[in-house]
Design a protein around this motif. Structure first.
Motif, PDB file in Angstrom:
ATOM      1  N   ARG A  83      -4.697   8.943  -8.836  1.00  0.00           N
ATOM      2  CA  ARG A  83      -3.745   9.979  -8.401  1.00  0.00           C
ATOM      3  C   ARG A  83      -3.379   9.799  -6.931  1.00  0.00           C
ATOM      4  O   ARG A  83      -2.213   9.914  -6.557  1.00  0.00           O
ATOM      5  CB  ARG A  83      -4.391  11.344  -8.637  1.00  0.00           C
ATOM      6  CG  ARG A  83      -3.610  12.544  -8.165  1.00  0.00           C
ATOM      7  CD  ARG A  83      -4.352  13.787  -8.628  1.00  0.00           C
ATOM      8  NE  ARG A  83      -4.089  14.934  -7.790  1.00  0.00           N
ATOM      9  CZ  ARG A  83      -4.767  16.067  -7.857  1.00  0.00           C
ATOM     10  NH1 ARG A  83      -5.751  16.192  -8.739  1.00  0.00           N
ATOM     11  NH2 ARG A  83      -4.473  17.082  -7.065  1.00  0.00           N
ATOM     12  N   SER A 138      -1.107   6.631  -6.366  1.00  0.00           N
ATOM     13  CA  SER A 138       0.294   6.808  -6.733  1.00  0.00           C
ATOM     14  C   SER A 138       1.025   7.741  -5.785  1.00  0.00           C
ATOM     15  O   SER A 138       2.240   7.642  -5.612  1.00  0.00           O
ATOM     16  CB  SER A 138       0.400   7.345  -8.166  1.00  0.00           C
ATOM     17  OG  SER A 138      -0.243   8.609  -8.265  1.00  0.00           O
ATOM     18  N   ASP A 139       0.282   8.672  -5.150  1.00  0.00           N
ATOM     19  CA  ASP A 139       0.903   9.605  -4.213  1.00  0.00           C
ATOM     20  C   ASP A 139      -0.121   9.966  -3.135  1.00  0.00           C
ATOM     21  O   ASP A 139      -0.938  10.866  -3.323  1.00  0.00           O
ATOM     22  CB  ASP A 139       1.378  10.860  -4.940  1.00  0.00           C
ATOM     23  CG  ASP A 139       2.114  11.824  -4.014  1.00  0.00           C
ATOM     24  OD1 ASP A 139       2.344  11.468  -2.834  1.00  0.00           O
ATOM     25  OD2 ASP A 139       2.477  12.922  -4.465  1.00  0.00           O
TER      26      ASP A 139
END
Length: 268
Positions: free
Chosen positions: A191, A194-195
């Motif tokens: 998580r 990805s960001d």
């Protein structure tokens, strides 16, 4: 085992009971209203009132009796029967085994964990998972155990004390606690990769802590405070957890997530 009472089903927020099942509710209302309707019709017919007066009296009086007297009384006196399925489900939940998360400090000597397992086993506490955190003056073991419903936390404390351990904390747990910690950490790492902006919330979820965006020492609630300062952010991030200190392993995992976010930012 003590039978659960109907009030135990009430919502903790609004205080209302769950809506009964439709069939039971219909039968309860029918059983309460039918005798009143029959008695009222017999009385009005016996009085031999004009047709319009008969209809008016039946409609008005029956409505008042049903709304103000019969229906509230039926819901009150038949509450246990109306909510019998929910009470049976609550009774099964109350009799099910409980899960506890335990943190205990032990001396780093052979046989200490075995002695702890024996003391817990004597009280029918089954150890489901064990995580060992090495400290400078011993080890900190984090366990998830299942116990019979009637076993009080004080007996767990007594077992730990008999095994020579010091209780750091005992908390009620759920099945989610049994999710493998490494798997959860990998999911949070994906998580963050990805960001990177998800880093503060990901660390808070990983540690089970509260993220404080703008820490103020005078207004920060009590608890154990952890500050993480990424290389590209001099302000850092502050996390707080009450009643449970952060272990060295947890701090290391939080720093690794911060490193991953920094790497993902540079690559982006």
């Amino acid at each position: 085992m003590r039978q659960p009472q109907v009030h135990a089903l009430a919502c903790e927020v609004c205080g209302r009971l769950p809506h009964p099942r439709r069939t039971r509710l219909a039968l309860a209302k029918l059983g309460a209203v039918l005798p009143v309707e029959l008695a009222l019709h017999a009385l009005v017919i016996r009085l031999e009132l004009p047709f319009l007066a008969t209809v008016s009296v039946l409609a008005i009086v029956a409505t008042i009796l049903v709304i103000w007297v019969v229906e509230p009384g039926a819901m009150r006196y038949l509450a246990r029967w109306l909510h019998a399925p929910e009470l049976r489900h609550r009774r099964r939940l109350d009799s099910a085994e409980r899960l506890w998360r335990i943190r205990v400090r032990l001396d780093n000597k052979p046989g200490r964990l075995e002695l702890l397992a024996k003391q817990l086993g004597d009280r029918r506490a089954n150890i489901l998972t064990v995580h060992v955190h090495h400290l400078e003056n011993g080890v900190l073991d984090e366990l998830v155990v299942s116990t019979p419903a009637e076993l009080a936390p004080q007996r767990l404390v007594h077992a730990i004390t008999r095994a020579g351990g010091a209780v750091i904390g005992i908390w009620p747990a759920s099945a989610l606690t049994l999710v493998d910690g490494q798997t959860r950490a990998l999911g949070l790492a994906a998580r963050v990769a990805s960001d990177p902006a998800e880093l503060p919330l990901a660390i808070a979820e990983l540690l089970g802590a509260q993220y404080i965006p703008h820490a103020d020492p005078d207004r920060t609630p009590g608890g154990t405070v952890l500050e993480i300062t990424p290389h590209n952010d001099s302000a850092g991030m502050t996390f707080i957890r009450s009643g449970e200190p952060f272990t060295p392993a947890e701090v290391a995992r939080a720093h690794r997530l911060a490193d991953l976010a920094l790497l993902a930012t540079h690559r982006g």
